[in-house]
Enzyme design. Structure first.
Site, PDB file in Angstrom:
ATOM      1  N   PRO A 195     -21.582  79.155  58.251  1.00 16.06           N
ATOM      2  CA  PRO A 195     -21.866  77.542  57.442  1.00 16.06           C
ATOM      3  C   PRO A 195     -22.998  77.781  56.099  1.00 16.06           C
ATOM      4  O   PRO A 195     -23.808  77.454  56.503  1.00 16.06           O
ATOM      5  CB  PRO A 195     -22.186  77.228  58.664  1.00 16.06           C
ATOM      6  CG  PRO A 195     -23.292  78.066  59.409  1.00 16.06           C
ATOM      7  CD  PRO A 195     -22.501  79.568  58.899  1.00 16.06           C
ATOM      8  N   ASP A 369     -27.515  81.069  54.783  1.00 13.74           N
ATOM      9  CA  ASP A 369     -26.734  80.912  56.029  1.00 13.74           C
ATOM     10  C   ASP A 369     -27.684  79.982  57.197  1.00 13.74           C
ATOM     11  O   ASP A 369     -28.389  80.468  57.798  1.00 13.74           O
ATOM     12  CB  ASP A 369     -26.215  82.486  57.041  1.00 13.74           C
ATOM     13  CG  ASP A 369     -25.432  82.318  57.840  1.00 13.74           C
ATOM     14  OD1 ASP A 369     -25.249  81.338  58.910  1.00 13.74           O
ATOM     15  OD2 ASP A 369     -24.874  83.740  58.101  1.00 13.74           O
ATOM     16  N   HIS A 370     -26.601  78.842  58.011  1.00 12.94           N
ATOM     17  CA  HIS A 370     -27.483  77.806  58.664  1.00 12.94           C
ATOM     18  C   HIS A 370     -27.786  77.757  59.781  1.00 12.94           C
ATOM     19  O   HIS A 370     -28.409  77.709  59.766  1.00 12.94           O
ATOM     20  CB  HIS A 370     -26.730  76.785  57.928  1.00 12.94           C
ATOM     21  CG  HIS A 370     -27.721  75.364  58.021  1.00 12.94           C
ATOM     22  ND1 HIS A 370     -28.865  75.017  58.522  1.00 12.94           N
ATOM     23  CD2 HIS A 370     -27.318  74.230  56.481  1.00 12.94           C
ATOM     24  CE1 HIS A 370     -28.951  74.037  58.007  1.00 12.94           C
ATOM     25  NE2 HIS A 370     -28.003  73.486  57.465  1.00 12.94           N
ATOM     26  N   ARG A 371     -26.553  79.660  60.130  1.00 13.71           N
ATOM     27  CA  ARG A 371     -27.018  80.071  61.567  1.00 13.71           C
ATOM     28  C   ARG A 371     -28.892  80.768  61.841  1.00 13.71           C
ATOM     29  O   ARG A 371     -29.071  81.212  62.297  1.00 13.71           O
ATOM     30  CB  ARG A 371     -26.568  81.121  61.515  1.00 13.71           C
ATOM     31  CG  ARG A 371     -25.310  79.932  61.789  1.00 13.71           C
ATOM     32  CD  ARG A 371     -23.107  81.555  62.165  1.00 13.71           C
ATOM     33  NE  ARG A 371     -24.150  82.297  60.848  1.00 13.71           N
ATOM     34  CZ  ARG A 371     -22.136  83.071  60.946  1.00 13.71           C
ATOM     35  NH1 ARG A 371     -21.750  83.779  62.241  1.00 13.71           N
ATOM     36  NH2 ARG A 371     -22.941  83.751  60.155  1.00 13.71           N
ATOM     37  N   VAL A 372     -29.319  80.639  60.389  1.00 12.32           N
ATOM     38  CA  VAL A 372     -30.995  81.439  60.322  1.00 12.32           C
ATOM     39  C   VAL A 372     -31.304  80.726  60.042  1.00 12.32           C
ATOM     40  O   VAL A 372     -32.699  81.302  60.228  1.00 12.32           O
ATOM     41  CB  VAL A 372     -30.304  83.302  59.764  1.00 12.32           C
ATOM     42  CG1 VAL A 372     -31.620  83.794  59.641  1.00 12.32           C
ATOM     43  CG2 VAL A 372     -29.344  83.909  59.883  1.00 12.32           C
TER      44      VAL A 372
END
Length: 396
Positions: A195, A369-372
């Site tokens: 993402p 990265d939007h997960r991080v």
């Protein structure tokens, strides 16, 4: 006993072809020694060992295509006994057969000297074929005297008419198409699985460029700095302030990088690109960063990169400024979690202490990265990058 496996040189690599062993059973190796050459879509890559010891057994023969992770050799530690040889299968008992009559000996031919084969990297051999050059006639400057891509290009430049004619007759190289497919597959996976979020900012580079010009006036020509070195070093220092942008997404979680190893995107002459690492970029002075950049560009275009340089980057920096592009919004290269882009330096009206001046500015972008991380942390990184470039002496 350590299993030496076919390394992964990026998310776009599924297998590699073992071209040549540079060691033999019984040889002593140290950490970082080059032990083999492997052909991938990125060209011929020198593979190092990360274990010290003695080569016990070479499992894979040259010319074999091997999936990533496959054991290709065994290395035993110092003082460790050699692995026992597998016992040969017992042959079934057979009745003795009458001895055949010995044939008359043929007339022996005089033995001549054994022909020596010139080592040629696969990418150099392919390019030589396109240009109509016999690589066996060239003097090699690569590892162990091997003929490299650079040697072939140099020979082609020495005979431009012949080279041009051969190039027109040649079909488009398969290697370039294979690399494009590999890059496309990696980028498709990146956009599908990561993402992305994007941020950009415009940075006044006037002070940094003025400092660089003054610095270059006192340096010898061979040691002069390009502004790209400033961008890479400033990126590395800014990552130290926002460390969640420096690392990998593995096993459904973030793994911090073991250091700040900036991958510098380099366009290859035959098409495609690679992004080998400048190891511990934040700890190098500007001169060392510039030297590393020059060295990587030369070896990348000569097909002489090392495996660790392709597998170690913890973040990538890419720039299309030399092509006149004012901004670039790149795609993250998995398993990394961020990529930084720079456009060209352009002159723009700029407000300085209430006055409008013509300043040299550059657009910096971040894909992360939007997960991080999130936009707030990404903005802090771009602010840190801007601050570092406003104080260029701290980059030296």
């Amino acid at each position: 006993m350590t299993e030496f496996r076919m390394p992964s040189l990026g998310s776009d690599m599924e297998a590699g072809t073992l071209v040549e062993w540079l060691v033999a059973p019984g040889d002593t190796v140290s950490r970082g020694d080059i032990v083999a050459v492997v052909e991938t879509q990125k060209g011929a890559i020198e593979i190092e060992t990360f274990e010290a010891g003695v080569v016990d057994r070479l499992v894979v023969e040259p010319g074999t295509e091997v999936p990533v992770g496959t054991v290709i050799a065994h290395i035993r530690g110092a003082g460790e006994p050699a692995a026992p040889e597998a016992p040969a299968p017992e042959a079934p008992e057979a009745k003795p057969k009458p001895k055949p009559k010995a044939p008359k000996p043929a007339a022996a031919k005089p033995a001549g000297p054994a022909p020596t084969r010139v080592r040629v990297s696969p990418v150099a051999r392919r390019r030589a074929g396109q240009l109509g050059i016999d690589p066996e006639t060239l003097a090699g400057t690569g590892p162990g005297g091997a003929v490299s891509l650079e040697d072939v290009e140099r020979a082609a430049a020495a005979a431009p008419a012949t080279a041009a004619s051969a190039t027109r007759a040649a079909t488009p190289p398969d290697a370039s198409a294979a690399m494009r497919r590999a890059i496309a597959a990696a980028m498709a996976r990146s956009k599908r699985e990561i993402p992305h979020y994007y941020l950009s900012t415009t940075i006044d580079l006037t002070q940094a460029l003025d400092w660089l010009e003054a610095e270059n006036r006192r340096l010898p020509v061979a040691g002069r700095l390009l502004y790209g070195a400033l961008l890479v070093k400033a990126t590395a220092l800014a990552l130290g302030e926002v460390p969640e942008l420096n690392g990998f997404w593995r096993d459904d979680g973030f793994v911090p990088g073991p250091g700040i190893h900036v991958g510098a995107a380099i366009a290859l002459r035959r098409g495609g690109l690679v992004a080998p690492a400048i190891h511990d970029t934040d700890g190098k002075d500007l001169g060392a960063v510039m030297q590393a950049l020059r060295d990587l560009v030369q070896r990348a275009r000569g097909g002489r990169l090392r495996a660790s340089e392709l597998s170690d980057p913890t973040v990538t920096v890419t720039s299309l400024g030399e092509n006149g592009v004012e901004a670039v919004f790149p795609v993250i290269y998995p398993p990394q979690v961020a990529i930084v882009g720079f456009g060209s330096v352009v002159e723009r009206p700029w407000s300085v202490d209430g006055r409008i001046e013509s300043r040299r500015v550059i657009t910096a972008s971040l894909a992360a990265d939007h997960r991080v991380s999130d936009g707030h942390r990404g903005a802090l990184f771009l602010r840190a990058l801007d601050r570092r470039l406003q104080d260029p002496e701290t980059l030296a």
